[in-house]
Design a protein around this motif. Sequence first.
Motif, PDB file in Angstrom:
ATOM      1  N   VAL A  24     -17.223  -5.328  13.227  1.00 24.47           N
ATOM      2  CA  VAL A  24     -17.092  -4.012  12.605  1.00 24.47           C
ATOM      3  C   VAL A  24     -15.703  -3.509  12.942  1.00 24.47           C
ATOM      4  CG1 VAL A  24     -17.923  -1.625  12.559  1.00 24.47           C
ATOM      5  CG2 VAL A  24     -19.569  -3.511  12.720  1.00 24.47           C
ATOM      6  N   GLU A  25     -14.918  -3.225  11.909  1.00 27.95           N
ATOM      7  CA  GLU A  25     -13.526  -2.841  12.130  1.00 27.95           C
ATOM      8  C   GLU A  25     -13.077  -1.883  11.030  1.00 27.95           C
ATOM      9  OE1 GLU A  25      -9.178  -5.059  12.574  1.00 27.95           O
ATOM     10  OE2 GLU A  25     -10.975  -6.257  12.293  1.00 27.95           O
ATOM     11  N   ILE A  26     -12.321  -0.879  11.415  1.00 27.22           N
ATOM     12  CA  ILE A  26     -11.772   0.081  10.465  1.00 27.22           C
ATOM     13  C   ILE A  26     -10.262  -0.125  10.419  1.00 27.22           C
ATOM     14  CG2 ILE A  26     -11.456   2.525   9.944  1.00 27.22           C
ATOM     15  CD1 ILE A  26     -14.181   3.001  11.263  1.00 27.22           C
ATOM     16  N   VAL A  27      -9.759  -0.435   9.220  1.00 35.34           N
ATOM     17  CA  VAL A  27      -8.350  -0.773   9.023  1.00 35.34           C
ATOM     18  C   VAL A  27      -7.695   0.289   8.152  1.00 35.34           C
ATOM     19  CG1 VAL A  27      -6.754  -2.529   8.156  1.00 35.34           C
ATOM     20  CG2 VAL A  27      -8.954  -3.234   9.154  1.00 35.34           C
ATOM     21  N   ASP A  28      -6.634   0.911   8.655  1.00 35.28           N
ATOM     22  CA  ASP A  28      -5.904   1.925   7.888  1.00 35.28           C
ATOM     23  C   ASP A  28      -5.052   1.222   6.833  1.00 35.28           C
ATOM     24  OD1 ASP A  28      -4.244   3.933   6.901  1.00 35.28           O
ATOM     25  OD2 ASP A  28      -3.950   4.855   8.867  1.00 35.28           O
ATOM     26  N   ILE A  29      -5.317   1.522   5.567  1.00 37.20           N
ATOM     27  CA  ILE A  29      -4.553   0.923   4.460  1.00 37.20           C
ATOM     28  C   ILE A  29      -3.752   1.977   3.691  1.00 37.20           C
ATOM     29  CG2 ILE A  29      -6.064  -1.096   4.243  1.00 37.20           C
ATOM     30  CD1 ILE A  29      -7.354   0.303   1.783  1.00 37.20           C
ATOM     31  N   THR A  30      -3.595   3.158   4.281  1.00 37.64           N
ATOM     32  CA  THR A  30      -2.902   4.255   3.602  1.00 37.64           C
ATOM     33  C   THR A  30      -1.486   3.877   3.197  1.00 37.64           C
ATOM     34  OG1 THR A  30      -4.167   5.778   4.993  1.00 37.64           O
ATOM     35  CG2 THR A  30      -2.334   6.715   3.742  1.00 37.64           C
ATOM     36  N   SER A  31      -0.730   3.295   4.110  1.00 39.01           N
ATOM     37  CA  SER A  31       0.674   2.981   3.795  1.00 39.01           C
ATOM     38  C   SER A  31       0.771   1.942   2.685  1.00 39.01           C
ATOM     39  CB  SER A  31       1.439   2.530   5.040  1.00 39.01           C
ATOM     40  OG  SER A  31       0.886   1.341   5.558  1.00 39.01           O
ATOM     41  N   GLN A  32      -0.141   0.950   2.667  1.00 37.56           N
ATOM     42  CA  GLN A  32      -0.113  -0.048   1.603  1.00 37.56           C
ATOM     43  C   GLN A  32      -0.430   0.573   0.249  1.00 37.56           C
ATOM     44  OE1 GLN A  32      -1.619  -0.483   4.663  1.00 37.56           O
ATOM     45  NE2 GLN A  32      -2.063  -2.640   5.001  1.00 37.56           N
ATOM     46  N   ILE A  33      -1.418   1.476   0.208  1.00 38.58           N
ATOM     47  CA  ILE A  33      -1.772   2.125  -1.057  1.00 38.58           C
ATOM     48  C   ILE A  33      -0.626   3.032  -1.507  1.00 38.58           C
ATOM     49  CG2 ILE A  33      -3.418   3.619  -2.272  1.00 38.58           C
ATOM     50  CD1 ILE A  33      -4.580   0.868  -1.411  1.00 38.58           C
ATOM     51  N   SER A  34      -0.051   3.778  -0.593  1.00 35.68           N
ATOM     52  CA  SER A  34       1.092   4.649  -0.931  1.00 35.68           C
ATOM     53  C   SER A  34       2.268   3.838  -1.465  1.00 35.68           C
ATOM     54  CB  SER A  34       1.533   5.444   0.300  1.00 35.68           C
ATOM     55  OG  SER A  34       0.542   6.368   0.670  1.00 35.68           O
ATOM     56  N   GLN A  35       2.509   2.692  -0.841  1.00 34.43           N
ATOM     57  CA  GLN A  35       3.598   1.813  -1.290  1.00 34.43           C
ATOM     58  C   GLN A  35       3.342   1.319  -2.716  1.00 34.43           C
ATOM     59  OE1 GLN A  35       4.466  -1.378   1.451  1.00 34.43           O
ATOM     60  NE2 GLN A  35       5.598  -2.526  -0.072  1.00 34.43           N
ATOM     61  N   LEU A  36       2.100   0.975  -3.023  1.00 36.76           N
ATOM     62  CA  LEU A  36       1.766   0.527  -4.376  1.00 36.76           C
ATOM     63  C   LEU A  36       1.942   1.649  -5.398  1.00 36.76           C
ATOM     64  CD1 LEU A  36      -1.352  -1.737  -3.733  1.00 36.76           C
ATOM     65  CD2 LEU A  36       1.020  -2.433  -4.167  1.00 36.76           C
ATOM     66  N   ASN A 108     -11.362   6.956  -5.681  1.00 39.26           N
ATOM     67  CA  ASN A 108     -10.484   7.406  -6.756  1.00 39.26           C
ATOM     68  C   ASN A 108      -9.550   8.436  -6.141  1.00 39.26           C
ATOM     69  OD1 ASN A 108     -11.705   6.002  -9.041  1.00 39.26           O
ATOM     70  ND2 ASN A 108     -13.469   7.296  -8.599  1.00 39.26           N
ATOM     71  N   LEU A 109      -8.251   8.169  -6.215  1.00 38.10           N
ATOM     72  CA  LEU A 109      -7.264   9.021  -5.570  1.00 38.10           C
ATOM     73  C   LEU A 109      -6.305   9.595  -6.602  1.00 38.10           C
ATOM     74  CD1 LEU A 109      -6.580   6.420  -2.780  1.00 38.10           C
ATOM     75  CD2 LEU A 109      -7.959   8.480  -2.535  1.00 38.10           C
ATOM     76  N   ILE A 110      -6.053  10.878  -6.515  1.00 35.89           N
ATOM     77  CA  ILE A 110      -5.168  11.548  -7.461  1.00 35.89           C
ATOM     78  C   ILE A 110      -3.706  11.294  -7.079  1.00 35.89           C
ATOM     79  CG2 ILE A 110      -4.434  13.818  -8.310  1.00 35.89           C
ATOM     80  CD1 ILE A 110      -7.381  14.700  -7.901  1.00 35.89           C
ATOM     81  N   ILE A 111      -2.900  11.028  -8.108  1.00 36.97           N
ATOM     82  CA  ILE A 111      -1.456  10.861  -7.940  1.00 36.97           C
ATOM     83  C   ILE A 111      -0.768  12.029  -8.640  1.00 36.97           C
ATOM     84  CG2 ILE A 111       0.559   9.427  -8.475  1.00 36.97           C
ATOM     85  CD1 ILE A 111      -1.473   7.040  -8.599  1.00 36.97           C
ATOM     86  N   SER A 112       0.090  12.741  -7.922  1.00 39.23           N
ATOM     87  CA  SER A 112       0.893  13.824  -8.485  1.00 39.23           C
ATOM     88  C   SER A 112       2.327  13.658  -8.008  1.00 39.23           C
ATOM     89  CB  SER A 112       0.381  15.193  -8.017  1.00 39.23           C
ATOM     90  OG  SER A 112      -0.915  15.422  -8.487  1.00 39.23           O
ATOM     91  N   LYS A 113       3.260  13.831  -8.912  1.00 35.19           N
ATOM     92  CA  LYS A 113       4.690  13.717  -8.596  1.00 35.19           C
ATOM     93  C   LYS A 113       5.002  12.397  -7.888  1.00 35.19           C
ATOM     94  CE  LYS A 113       5.125  18.692  -8.426  1.00 35.19           C
ATOM     95  NZ  LYS A 113       5.357  19.867  -7.606  1.00 35.19           N
ATOM     96  N   GLY A 114       4.315  11.332  -8.309  1.00 32.30           N
ATOM     97  CA  GLY A 114       4.573   9.999  -7.787  1.00 32.30           C
ATOM     98  C   GLY A 114       4.023   9.717  -6.399  1.00 32.30           C
ATOM     99  N   ASN A 115       3.168  10.610  -5.882  1.00 33.03           N
ATOM    100  CA  ASN A 115       2.606  10.441  -4.541  1.00 33.03           C
ATOM    101  C   ASN A 115       1.101  10.669  -4.544  1.00 33.03           C
ATOM    102  OD1 ASN A 115       5.093  10.097  -2.916  1.00 33.03           O
ATOM    103  ND2 ASN A 115       5.542  12.142  -3.702  1.00 33.03           N
ATOM    104  N   LEU A 116       0.421  10.062  -3.562  1.00 36.08           N
ATOM    105  CA  LEU A 116      -1.004  10.299  -3.387  1.00 36.08           C
ATOM    106  C   LEU A 116      -1.238  11.737  -2.950  1.00 36.08           C
ATOM    107  CD1 LEU A 116      -2.103   7.102  -1.440  1.00 36.08           C
ATOM    108  CD2 LEU A 116      -2.726   7.706  -3.786  1.00 36.08           C
ATOM    109  N   GLU A 117      -2.271  12.350  -3.482  1.00 34.29           N
ATOM    110  CA  GLU A 117      -2.674  13.698  -3.065  1.00 34.29           C
ATOM    111  C   GLU A 117      -3.715  13.562  -1.960  1.00 34.29           C
ATOM    112  OE1 GLU A 117      -1.848  16.807  -3.856  1.00 34.29           O
ATOM    113  OE2 GLU A 117      -0.396  16.349  -5.414  1.00 34.29           O
TER     114      GLU A 117
END
Length: 144
Positions: A24-36, A108-117
């Motif tokens: 059981v492991e929780i992996v932060d993928i925020t930076s990868q999603i933001s980069q995409l 489902n993540l909202i994108i505004s002004k080229g960035n994740l909200e």
Amino acid sequence: MSALDKHQMKFFDKILRIQTKKPVEIVDITSQISQLVQESKINKGIAIVYSPHTTTALIINENEPGLIKDIEGAVKDIVPWGKNYAHNAIDNNAPSHIVGSFLGNSLNLIISKGNLELGTWQSIFFVELDGPRSRKVLVRIVGE
């Protein structure tokens, strides 16, 4: 000219690869999603993040080490892991499937002004429930 003609919808697809190290492991993928999102060059739209595995999940929460440890512990408490489940006769991982179905496999993540909200303390996490394994996360970014 209609509003649809003025704004051509764009699609951007990528696959993230994740190698988990624990059952059981929780992996932060925020930076990868933001980069995409940046790579997609989509200014306004939606990022759909999806895990095609039945023993994983995707969640949003705060990236604080104590909380991550607490969530990993709570995942093991959601259902009894030592119970004799019918599915265990096949794979011995029924609790992983059950917890995954409770937590969900997409965001489902909202994108505004080229960035994740995302909120101030929000991060995007991949939750491994039957590791260690090689996993993938599908990302589709749609917008203009």
